[in-house]
Design an enzyme around this catalytic site. Structure first.
Site, PDB file in Angstrom:
ATOM      1  N   LYS A  89       0.834  -1.203   0.000  1.00 56.70           N
ATOM      2  CA  LYS A  89       0.000   0.000   0.000  1.00 56.70           C
ATOM      3  C   LYS A  89       0.868   1.253   0.000  1.00 56.70           C
ATOM      4  CE  LYS A  89      -3.917   1.921   2.641  1.00 56.70           C
ATOM      5  NZ  LYS A  89      -4.778   1.651   3.825  1.00 56.70           N
ATOM      6  N   SER A 163      -9.413   1.742   2.541  1.00 54.22           N
ATOM      7  CA  SER A 163      -8.459   2.478   1.729  1.00 54.22           C
ATOM      8  C   SER A 163      -7.385   1.593   1.089  1.00 54.22           C
ATOM      9  CB  SER A 163      -7.765   3.551   2.579  1.00 54.22           C
ATOM     10  OG  SER A 163      -7.042   2.985   3.663  1.00 54.22           O
ATOM     11  N   SER A 187      -9.991  -0.537   6.597  1.00 57.08           N
ATOM     12  CA  SER A 187      -9.271  -0.425   5.333  1.00 57.08           C
ATOM     13  C   SER A 187      -8.666  -1.720   4.832  1.00 57.08           C
ATOM     14  CB  SER A 187      -8.169   0.631   5.456  1.00 57.08           C
ATOM     15  OG  SER A 187      -8.735   1.901   5.662  1.00 57.08           O
TER      16      SER A 187
END
Length: 470
Positions: A89, A163, A187
């Site tokens: 990420k 996210s 997330s």
């Protein structure tokens, strides 16, 4: 892949699970360069449709694969992950690769060292092929001003969630074997649910966290994402461990791979569609109930009940506002126009809180935590939906209403994941097939702090039950 995705069929090493690919490498039938090249080819062939991996480090990945092969030829054993391709990420540092955070406010040049969880994965043989897309500074829809939106691999008109949506989409599209993410309000779990993969929010301290502006925070965690439960357990073994600078860090308990290899029904299971509190769209209720019915027919005994979390959504809004103001206050309010409207709203809410408001939120969270602990003396695991809504159009930042109830803020639709974050509970999103519309169904397994092994064993049993014919 579904025909709706428009993606080419998966073939070759990326069609294998992580566990199976490792067995092929150890058996001499594949090499790390084979799997890295397959990942690069797959990303180049499919990512234009979904935008999961906007930052790429392909040549560095190939060099690392060759280095592993040279070390093996020199007599060293393969590391745990044997060179499997990993997406990280893009709010997390990888040595030699710039970090964007999905925002000009968070972007920084290439670091010399990787953040702790990624460093552990790399030392255990994972090879980073790229940085995955994410929400801009916060939120649960993967889109940002730098790279745009990540689309759902099964239905490209819809969101992948966020996210950590880039990692989930990359896994679902078979671009990588393993996906890194982190989690505040859901997330790791929301995009896992939307993309039909597994994602674990661990107990704070199990996986070492990147340096935080507030090192005393108990909500932010790092965690694994994978396509199967054994793959997820393998990745968790590779990233968990003691890291002294993280004051919550602790030694890793027994192997999570062993837990996945011993699937079994937990003794006392609670189940709830809505935690007796939250709005949940009818299609989510239907898909959830269908999966629960299948588990009951397979022999899993459950009781319909949930802990009393009355008042927790209000606590979450207060503590989120406070946390965001602590993290970004140095840029507020002079850079207000550079924050997304949603994050700006969080900051403004945090600024509006009085000392009495904060004290009341902390006191109420403590009371709910004690009620949660009492609940988990009677039950081993709670099963609830991972999301309150199905994937929605990618252009929409958040649903305006849920089951006829208007959303007051952009986090209302992720409350079913956020409640476990604020209480420090481990929570695991488990793929549970598809609903009648072809959407992934996901079960969220929740346990008391430090119960990851139990969750993984139970999830492996669920995976067995739901992969068999109904």
């Amino acid at each position: 892949m579904s025909a709706a995705s428009g993606l080419a069929p998966r073939t070759g090493p990326l069609a294998l699970s992580a566990v199976a690919a490792i067995a092929e490498i150890r058996g001499g039938h594949l090499s790390p360069l084979d799997v890295v090249d397959a990942a690069i080819d797959r990303i180049e062939a499919t990512d234009a449709a979904i935008n999961a991996i906007p930052v790429r480090c392909f040549e560095a990945a190939r060099s690392e694969a060759r280095r592993l092969m040279e070390r093996r030829a020199g007599g060293e054993d393969w590391p745990l992950l044997c060179g499997l391709p990993l997406a990280v990420k893009d709010n997390t540092d990888v040595a030699g690769v710039p970090t964007s955070g999905g925002s000009a406010l968070a972007a920084r040049p290439a670091p010399d060292v990787s953040n702790p969880a990624v460093d552990r994965l790399q030392r255990n043989g994972a090879i980073v092929v790229g940085k995955s897309n994410l929400s801009e500074l916060g939120g649960a829809n993967t889109t940002n001003a730098l790279f745009g939106a990540t689309r759902n691999p099964f239905f490209p008109a819809l969101t992948s969630g966020g996210s950590s949506g880039g990692s989930a989409a990359a896994l679902a599209a078979h671009q990588v074997h393993l996906g890194h993410g982190n989690d505040v309000g859901g997330s790791l779990r929301t995009p896992a649910a939307f993309c039909g993969v597994a994602g674990l929010r661990p107990t704070p301290g199990l996986v070492p966290r990147k340096p935080l502006s507030d090192p005393f925070d108990t909500v932010f965690v790092e965690g694994p994402m994978a396509r199967t439960i054994p793959d997820l357990a393998l990745m968790l073994d590779a990233m968990a461990g003691f890291h002294p600078p993280d004051l919550l860090s602790r030694e890793q308990p027994a192997s999570f791979r062993n837990a996945a290899a011993q699937p079994g029904w937990a003794g006392r299971i609670a189940v709830s569609e809505d935690l007796d509190l939250l709005p949940v769209d009818p299609e989510i209720r239907s898909g959830f109930r269908g999966a629960i019915d299948r588990l009951q027919r397979a022999g899993c005994q459950m009781s319909e009940t949930a802990p009393d979390i009355t008042g927790l959504p209000r606590v979450i809004r207060a503590l989120r506002g406070l946390a965001y103001l602590a993290s970004w206050g140095r840029l507020w309010p002079q850079s207000r126009d550079r924050f997304t409207p949603e994050v700006a709203s969080d900051m403004a809410h945090g600024e509006s809180l009085s000392a009495r408001d904060i004290a009341a939120a902390m006191e109420q969270r403590a009371a709910i935590y004690r009620r949660m602990q009492d609940f988990f003396t009677d039950f081993d695991i709670l099963i609830c939906p991972t999301t309150q809504v199905a994937p929605f159009p990618v252009e929409i930042m958040w649903p305006a209403e849920i089951e006829g109830t208007a959303s007051e803020s952009y986090i209302d639709w992720i409350m079913i994941t956020y409640v476990w974050s604020i209480l420090g509970c481990p929570a695991l999103a488990v793929p549970a097939g598809r609903d009648q519309a072809g959407m992934p169904v996901s079960l969220q397994l929740v346990g008391p702090p430090h119960s990851e092994g139990r969750l993984i064993s139970f999830a492996a049993r669920i995976e067995q039950a739901l992969s068999s014919r109904p």
